[in-house]
Design a protein around this motif. Structure first.
Motif, PDB file in Angstrom:
ATOM      1  N   GLU A 142      -6.573 -16.314   3.561  1.00  0.00           N
ATOM      2  CA  GLU A 142      -6.287 -16.474   2.138  1.00  0.00           C
ATOM      3  C   GLU A 142      -6.972 -15.353   1.373  1.00  0.00           C
ATOM      4  OE1 GLU A 142      -4.188 -18.055  -0.872  1.00  0.00           O
ATOM      5  OE2 GLU A 142      -4.015 -18.596   1.224  1.00  0.00           O
ATOM      6  N   SER A 143      -6.313 -14.193   1.354  1.00  0.00           N
ATOM      7  CA  SER A 143      -6.907 -13.018   0.750  1.00  0.00           C
ATOM      8  C   SER A 143      -5.817 -12.076   0.282  1.00  0.00           C
ATOM      9  CB  SER A 143      -7.787 -12.323   1.793  1.00  0.00           C
ATOM     10  OG  SER A 143      -8.286 -11.133   1.282  1.00  0.00           O
ATOM     11  N   GLY A 144      -6.198 -11.130  -0.534  1.00  0.00           N
ATOM     12  CA  GLY A 144      -5.273 -10.096  -0.963  1.00  0.00           C
ATOM     13  C   GLY A 144      -5.459  -9.771  -2.429  1.00  0.00           C
ATOM     14  N   PRO A 145      -4.998  -8.581  -2.838  1.00  0.00           N
ATOM     15  CA  PRO A 145      -5.191  -8.142  -4.213  1.00  0.00           C
ATOM     16  C   PRO A 145      -4.408  -8.958  -5.235  1.00  0.00           C
ATOM     17  CG  PRO A 145      -3.878  -6.542  -2.992  1.00  0.00           C
ATOM     18  CD  PRO A 145      -4.341  -7.572  -2.011  1.00  0.00           C
ATOM     19  N   HIS A 146      -3.441  -9.735  -4.777  1.00  0.00           N
ATOM     20  CA  HIS A 146      -2.653 -10.572  -5.688  1.00  0.00           C
ATOM     21  C   HIS A 146      -3.402 -11.833  -6.133  1.00  0.00           C
ATOM     22  CE1 HIS A 146      -2.170 -12.269  -1.720  1.00  0.00           C
ATOM     23  NE2 HIS A 146      -1.788 -13.399  -2.277  1.00  0.00           N
ATOM     24  N   LEU A 147      -4.382 -12.269  -5.354  1.00  0.00           N
ATOM     25  CA  LEU A 147      -5.059 -13.535  -5.657  1.00  0.00           C
ATOM     26  C   LEU A 147      -5.780 -13.552  -7.004  1.00  0.00           C
ATOM     27  CD1 LEU A 147      -6.429 -14.777  -2.225  1.00  0.00           C
ATOM     28  CD2 LEU A 147      -4.456 -15.578  -3.493  1.00  0.00           C
ATOM     29  N   PRO A 148      -6.567 -12.520  -7.352  1.00  0.00           N
ATOM     30  CA  PRO A 148      -7.217 -12.566  -8.666  1.00  0.00           C
ATOM     31  C   PRO A 148      -6.202 -12.645  -9.812  1.00  0.00           C
ATOM     32  CG  PRO A 148      -8.244 -10.890  -7.302  1.00  0.00           C
ATOM     33  CD  PRO A 148      -7.032 -11.366  -6.563  1.00  0.00           C
ATOM     34  N   ILE A 149      -5.083 -11.937  -9.677  1.00  0.00           N
ATOM     35  CA  ILE A 149      -4.063 -11.983 -10.727  1.00  0.00           C
ATOM     36  C   ILE A 149      -3.501 -13.398 -10.836  1.00  0.00           C
ATOM     37  CG2 ILE A 149      -1.804 -11.122 -11.480  1.00  0.00           C
ATOM     38  CD1 ILE A 149      -2.531  -8.473 -10.022  1.00  0.00           C
ATOM     39  N   GLN A 150      -3.192 -14.012  -9.694  1.00  0.00           N
ATOM     40  CA  GLN A 150      -2.666 -15.378  -9.707  1.00  0.00           C
ATOM     41  C   GLN A 150      -3.674 -16.356 -10.303  1.00  0.00           C
ATOM     42  OE1 GLN A 150      -1.619 -15.992  -5.590  1.00  0.00           O
ATOM     43  NE2 GLN A 150       0.448 -15.207  -5.875  1.00  0.00           N
ATOM     44  N   GLN A 151      -4.941 -16.199  -9.944  1.00  0.00           N
ATOM     45  CA  GLN A 151      -5.959 -17.118 -10.459  1.00  0.00           C
ATOM     46  C   GLN A 151      -6.169 -16.941 -11.961  1.00  0.00           C
ATOM     47  OE1 GLN A 151      -8.970 -16.029  -7.485  1.00  0.00           O
ATOM     48  NE2 GLN A 151      -9.126 -18.224  -7.059  1.00  0.00           N
ATOM     49  N   LEU A 152      -6.188 -15.693 -12.430  1.00  0.00           N
ATOM     50  CA  LEU A 152      -6.340 -15.462 -13.864  1.00  0.00           C
ATOM     51  C   LEU A 152      -5.102 -15.965 -14.604  1.00  0.00           C
ATOM     52  CD1 LEU A 152      -7.939 -14.456 -16.243  1.00  0.00           C
ATOM     53  CD2 LEU A 152      -7.182 -12.115 -15.702  1.00  0.00           C
TER      54      LEU A 152
ATOM     55  N   ALA B 234       1.606 -11.300 -16.921  1.00  0.00           N
ATOM     56  CA  ALA B 234       1.490  -9.927 -17.406  1.00  0.00           C
ATOM     57  C   ALA B 234       0.107  -9.698 -18.029  1.00  0.00           C
ATOM     58  CB  ALA B 234       2.593  -9.619 -18.418  1.00  0.00           C
ATOM     59  N   ALA B 235      -0.384 -10.676 -18.786  1.00  0.00           N
ATOM     60  CA  ALA B 235      -1.710 -10.550 -19.403  1.00  0.00           C
ATOM     61  C   ALA B 235      -2.790 -10.429 -18.328  1.00  0.00           C
ATOM     62  CB  ALA B 235      -1.985 -11.738 -20.317  1.00  0.00           C
ATOM     63  N   ALA B 236      -2.697 -11.253 -17.280  1.00  0.00           N
ATOM     64  CA  ALA B 236      -3.664 -11.188 -16.179  1.00  0.00           C
ATOM     65  C   ALA B 236      -3.588  -9.828 -15.482  1.00  0.00           C
ATOM     66  CB  ALA B 236      -3.401 -12.315 -15.180  1.00  0.00           C
ATOM     67  N   SER B 237      -2.375  -9.344 -15.292  1.00  0.00           N
ATOM     68  CA  SER B 237      -2.181  -8.037 -14.652  1.00  0.00           C
ATOM     69  C   SER B 237      -2.759  -6.918 -15.500  1.00  0.00           C
ATOM     70  CB  SER B 237      -0.688  -7.780 -14.410  1.00  0.00           C
ATOM     71  OG  SER B 237      -0.159  -8.746 -13.529  1.00  0.00           O
ATOM     72  N   LEU B 238      -2.591  -7.004 -16.822  1.00  0.00           N
ATOM     73  CA  LEU B 238      -3.135  -5.981 -17.717  1.00  0.00           C
ATOM     74  C   LEU B 238      -4.658  -5.934 -17.630  1.00  0.00           C
ATOM     75  CD1 LEU B 238      -0.868  -6.528 -20.839  1.00  0.00           C
ATOM     76  CD2 LEU B 238      -0.999  -4.446 -19.459  1.00  0.00           C
ATOM     77  N   LEU B 239      -5.301  -7.092 -17.703  1.00  0.00           N
ATOM     78  CA  LEU B 239      -6.763  -7.116 -17.685  1.00  0.00           C
ATOM     79  C   LEU B 239      -7.302  -6.602 -16.355  1.00  0.00           C
ATOM     80  CD1 LEU B 239      -9.246  -9.100 -19.405  1.00  0.00           C
ATOM     81  CD2 LEU B 239      -9.411  -9.388 -16.946  1.00  0.00           C
ATOM     82  N   LEU B 240      -6.801  -7.140 -15.261  1.00  0.00           N
ATOM     83  CA  LEU B 240      -7.329  -6.740 -13.953  1.00  0.00           C
ATOM     84  C   LEU B 240      -6.904  -5.325 -13.584  1.00  0.00           C
ATOM     85  CD1 LEU B 240      -6.964 -10.142 -12.100  1.00  0.00           C
ATOM     86  CD2 LEU B 240      -9.055  -9.078 -12.969  1.00  0.00           C
ATOM     87  N   GLY B 241      -5.715  -4.927 -14.006  1.00  0.00           N
ATOM     88  CA  GLY B 241      -5.266  -3.556 -13.752  1.00  0.00           C
ATOM     89  C   GLY B 241      -6.149  -2.544 -14.462  1.00  0.00           C
ATOM     90  N   ALA B 242      -6.556  -2.855 -15.688  1.00  0.00           N
ATOM     91  CA  ALA B 242      -7.454  -1.963 -16.422  1.00  0.00           C
ATOM     92  C   ALA B 242      -8.804  -1.851 -15.714  1.00  0.00           C
ATOM     93  CB  ALA B 242      -7.639  -2.460 -17.850  1.00  0.00           C
ATOM     94  N   CYS B 243      -9.268  -2.945 -15.164  1.00  0.00           N
ATOM     95  CA  CYS B 243     -10.552  -2.935 -14.436  1.00  0.00           C
ATOM     96  C   CYS B 243     -10.445  -2.095 -13.158  1.00  0.00           C
ATOM     97  CB  CYS B 243     -10.983  -4.357 -14.111  1.00  0.00           C
ATOM     98  SG  CYS B 243     -11.399  -5.314 -15.594  1.00  0.00           S
ATOM     99  N   ALA B 244      -9.329  -2.224 -12.452  1.00  0.00           N
ATOM    100  CA  ALA B 244      -9.120  -1.421 -11.248  1.00  0.00           C
ATOM    101  C   ALA B 244      -8.977   0.057 -11.619  1.00  0.00           C
ATOM    102  CB  ALA B 244      -7.885  -1.905 -10.496  1.00  0.00           C
ATOM    103  N   GLN B 245      -8.271   0.327 -12.707  1.00  0.00           N
ATOM    104  CA  GLN B 245      -8.092   1.708 -13.152  1.00  0.00           C
ATOM    105  C   GLN B 245      -9.421   2.341 -13.539  1.00  0.00           C
ATOM    106  OE1 GLN B 245      -5.582   3.609 -12.871  1.00  0.00           O
ATOM    107  NE2 GLN B 245      -6.163   5.337 -14.136  1.00  0.00           N
ATOM    108  N   ARG B 246     -10.317   1.547 -14.109  1.00  0.00           N
ATOM    109  CA  ARG B 246     -11.646   2.049 -14.478  1.00  0.00           C
ATOM    110  C   ARG B 246     -12.361   2.591 -13.232  1.00  0.00           C
ATOM    111  NH1 ARG B 246     -17.194   0.636 -15.014  1.00  0.00           N
ATOM    112  NH2 ARG B 246     -18.049   1.282 -17.025  1.00  0.00           N
ATOM    113  N   ALA B 247     -12.248   1.878 -12.127  1.00  0.00           N
ATOM    114  CA  ALA B 247     -12.909   2.318 -10.888  1.00  0.00           C
ATOM    115  C   ALA B 247     -12.336   3.632 -10.396  1.00  0.00           C
ATOM    116  CB  ALA B 247     -12.746   1.250  -9.810  1.00  0.00           C
ATOM    117  N   PHE B 248     -11.048   3.825 -10.597  1.00  0.00           N
ATOM    118  CA  PHE B 248     -10.383   5.031 -10.118  1.00  0.00           C
ATOM    119  C   PHE B 248     -10.558   6.185 -11.100  1.00  0.00           C
ATOM    120  CE2 PHE B 248      -6.433   7.586 -10.243  1.00  0.00           C
ATOM    121  CZ  PHE B 248      -6.553   8.206  -9.016  1.00  0.00           C
ATOM    122  N   ALA B 249     -10.183   5.979 -12.351  1.00  0.00           N
ATOM    123  CA  ALA B 249     -10.133   7.066 -13.324  1.00  0.00           C
ATOM    124  C   ALA B 249     -11.515   7.518 -13.784  1.00  0.00           C
ATOM    125  CB  ALA B 249      -9.298   6.652 -14.530  1.00  0.00           C
ATOM    126  N   TYR B 250     -12.437   6.582 -13.952  1.00  0.00           N
ATOM    127  CA  TYR B 250     -13.732   6.953 -14.504  1.00  0.00           C
ATOM    128  C   TYR B 250     -14.614   7.660 -13.499  1.00  0.00           C
ATOM    129  CZ  TYR B 250     -12.702   4.217 -18.711  1.00  0.00           C
ATOM    130  OH  TYR B 250     -12.158   3.736 -19.854  1.00  0.00           O
TER     131      TYR B 250
END
Length: 196
Positions: A121-131, A152-168
């Protein structure tokens, strides 16, 4: 001096190796050597590198899944809850990115990883589903506007957090990213302005 149990040493070694050289280059043989045990001993606890990677995510990185599990609609403020989620997610992705980046560089490794964690029970989709589940519950108690696409709102929030790790990590001139607490609060406030 007491030595840590073998399982703990194995997870610690896997974490250090995956963080320093990435998932693709880490082998079970190297993990066992770094943990001071045989490769056979490693396989007593884990089915392979993929299961170890999931264990490292769950046990050695900032809590994200557990935090999302604990959210209850109507408790605390939605902004405070989203800020806390954003803070933990940004830290989680910041530490996960160096480990998991190699998955996307090698398609065969990615396929093998997906097959290896298929029953886990793992994968990058789980946090989005839970949020999404949390935001729908908040919608149910009237703290998130009806009609909002919570997934979409959950995806926006978590996507921004993932992007921070990459872009910053690649800001020009070694410029440091905005402070984590400021980033999390601003992200939560901005998202909430659109959904509340």
């Amino acid at each position: 001096m007491d030595q840590k149990p073998a399982r703990v040493r194995i997870v610690d070694a896997a974490y250090e190796l995956m963080l320093s050289i990435g998932l693709a280059r880490t082998t079970t043989k190297e993990i066992a050597k770094a943990a001071g045990c045989s490769e056979a001993a490693l396989y007593k606890y884990f089915s392979g590198k993929e299961e170890l990677f999931v264990t490292v995510l769950a046990e050695r990185l900032p809590r994200l899944i557990g935090l999302l599990d604990e959210l209850t609609a109507g408790e605390g403020s939605v902004e405070g809850n989203l800020t806390d989620i954003a803070r933990h997610a940004a830290l989680f992705y910041e530490q996960t990115f160096p480990m998991a980046a190699s998955l996307y560089a090698e398609p065969q490794l990615k396929r093998r990883h997906e097959q290896g964690v298929g029953g886990v029970e793992s994968g990058p989709h789980l946090p989005i589903q839970q949020l999404d589940t949390y935001l729908r519950a908040e919608q149910g108690v009237g703290r998130v506007r009806a009609g909002v696409d919570t997934y979409a709102a959950a995806s926006l929030l978590l996507g921004a957090c993932a992007q921070r790790a990459f872009a910053y990590s690649t800001l020009p001139g070694g410029q440091p990213p905005p402070p984590l607490d400021d980033f999390a609060a601003s992200l939560a406030r901005t998202l909430l302005a659109g959904i509340s």
